[in-house]
Design an enzyme around this catalytic site. Structure first.
Site: not given
Length: 508
Positions: A274-276, A278
């Site tokens: 996921s976005k966290r 990167g």
RNA sequence: GCCCCGUUCGUCUAGUGGCCUAGGACACCUCCCUUUCACGGAGGCGGCAGGGGUUCGACUCCCCUACGGGGUACCA
């Protein structure tokens, strides 16, 4: 003539597709995700290996989150990694349209047929009411909440209220028991159909839910194999029951496809990518300087390995060897190290001219290229590419060819230049090498350089090269020194050597 | 909670009862090559989650446990 398909449904022989048809069905709620890209890749490899058709279908039924820009990103990313579709929203095809929002009448038609046959029914609860019911059930300690059909009285009351827009729910047969199917990668999978209650197939706004839309679309598009992430396994009972319902009504337009659920791609911490973590979109990686082909090659090896052993290959090469049964059952962790290695391999594989063309955007974003002609730039990039991991490493690798002041502030740099030995080398270089060096070609410089290094014996090669290199580039390693000299040219070389000598004198 | 799926070196994987003293790739380490760094070449380190079965024989089959992932929506 009949053929028994995987579920045991009896189907006329004419339904049996004579060719493989697979699809990737991304929803444009974000840029093309790595996981989706890998699924697309597996579908593509399978289709190409079987001489089948690869279809792109846009699942944009979530109107809240779908965006046109994401559609373009998905198209571009897919094409960038070398995946072309035979049918799709932009290229058309015989089974269109290929965007769900354009297929609304189809879903409504089939949903209504199910209602007419009593296999589905209208439900009038609002989402708020459903949420409240679910929460109440959880509060009261009930283990698993299931949708409860309203009593006839309540239903009549709901129907009398004109502000209520009904959704359509599928009536799960009470006696269906376990739904069993053969998964092409996992073997037999069995799930209790009664775990979930009657589920919505058509939302109150008239758009279909995922489970209904896929079934209708796959059927109408005559999909033969559904290859997707294992997060969809739990949807199987619903979809199979839908196929069964359609079949019982003689509405089945093509046999139920075969299913293959592939393991997911996880982040290094074993959680969903996921976005966290990167970058999660293919385009993120491309922007970071990964070559689409290298990225694609890496993805192909996540959950699958080529029987012939060769890890670097083209899509066609992999397609020949691709077998669904050989896909891994377990999730794969997306790790940067190997991706980096692939990228380096691809960077080195190209011809110098091709590499220049690809690298140029990353260069011109940082520097003014006008001072060099093309052959020089090609040489420059060719001289440094062995050291590169990603394309975005280029600018810092060649910055001393563009910047006027050479940065010399690290401890190592000081220790190289500030020694008596280093100073002597620079002095000798200035006195003996520069006057007779022929700057007209790197080859000529290489010869003179060799002689110079020889003349400095018993000093070690490094002891000779480092001060020069640091003076010219501000670092102890980099491109071939003779090429560096050539690209810099005689004037800049002289200046930088001179200033290196001065700077050290003043600071020591 | 419940349901489903999964578990081979740090990571990606090969392996479908004897070919396994478990093979390859990345990473890491060593050496070689070398006008530096890298590239390349040669080695090395390192693993069958645990416990029960079944079998003459289990990485491979069965069961349990642990751990991981997914699902449990009028999201897809």
């Amino acid at each position: 003539m009949f053929k028994r398909n995987l579920k045991g449904l009896l189907l006329p022989m004419s339904f049996v597709p004579n060719s493989v048809r697979v699809r990737i069905a991304p929803s444009p709620t974000g840029n093309l995700h790595v996981g989706t890209a890998r699924t697309a890749l597996f579908n593509y490899l399978f289709a190409k290996g079987q001489g089948g058709t690869f279809i792109l279908r846009v699942e944009d039924s979530d109107q809240e989150r779908s965006k046109e820009a994401y559609v373009h990103n998905i198209f571009d990313s897919l094409r960038a990694i070398g995946i072309e579709w035979d049918e799709g929203p932009d290229v058309g095809g015989p089974k269109g349209p290929y965007s769900q929002m354009k297929r609304l009448p189809l879903y409504q038609e089939y949903a209504n047929k199910l209602v007419d046959a009593g296999l589905a029914y209208k439900a009038y609860e609002t989402s708020e009411e459903l949420t409240a019911q679910r929460e109440a059930a959880v509060q009261s300690g009930e283990q698993d909440y299931k949708y409860q059909r309203p009593t006839p009285e309540v239903l009549a009351e709901q129907q009398a209220n004109p502000t209520r827009q009904p959704s359509i729910r599928f009536a799960v047969p009470a006696d269906r028991g376990h739904v069993v199917y053969q998964d092409l990668v996992r073997g037999e999978v069995s799930i209790d159909s009664n775990l979930a209650g009657d589920f919505v197939i058509l939302k109150s706004d008239g758009t279909p839910t995922y489970n209904f839309a896929v079934v209708i679309d796959d059927m109408l598009m005559e999909i033969s194999h559904v290859i997707r992430g294992e997060d969809h396994i739990s949807n199987m009972p619903r979809q199979i029951m839908l196929y069964e319902a359609l079949d019982s009504l003689n509405l089945l337009k093509s046999p139920m496809p075969a299913f293959a659920h592939v393991g997911m791609i996880l982040a290094p911490d074993r959680s969903k990518l996921s976005k966290r973590h990167g970058a999660t979109a293919v385009s993120d990686f491309v922007a970071q300087g990964y070559l689409p082909e290298a990225f694609c090659n890496y993805m192909a090896l996540l959950g699958w390995s080529p029987p012939e052993g060769k890890e670097i290959a083209t899509l066609d090469g992999f397609a020949r060897q691709f077998k669904l049964e050989k896909i891994a059952h377990s999730p794969a962790i997306f790790e940067r190290d190997k991706l980096n290695w692939f990228n380096g391999q691809y960077i080195r594989q190209m011809t110098p001219d091709t590499f220049f063309a690809i690298a140029k955007p990353f260069l011109s974003a940082e520097f003014d290229l006008a001072q060099y002609d093309k052959p020089t730039l090609v040489m420059m990039l060719d001289a440094v590419r062995n050291n590169l991991t990603t394309l975005s490493d280029i600018s810092e690798t060649v910055d001393y060819f563009f910047k006027t002041d050479v940065v010399q502030n690290s401890e190592m740099v000081q220790s190289v230049l500030m020694t008596e030995e280093g100073q002597n080398v620079l002095a000798t270089f200035e006195r003996d090498f520069l006057p007779k060096a022929d700057f007209s070609s790197p080859e000529a410089l290489a010869t003179t350089m060799k002689d110079f290094i020889e003349s400095q014996k018993p000093l070690k090669t490094k002891a000779v090269m480092w001060p020069i290199r640091v003076a010219l580039s501000g670092r102890t390693h980099g491109a071939d020194l003779s090429k560096t000299l050539y690209i810099l040219g005689t004037d800049r070389v002289k200046d930088r050597i001179a200033s290196a000598r001065q700077r050290v004198v003043s600071s020591s």
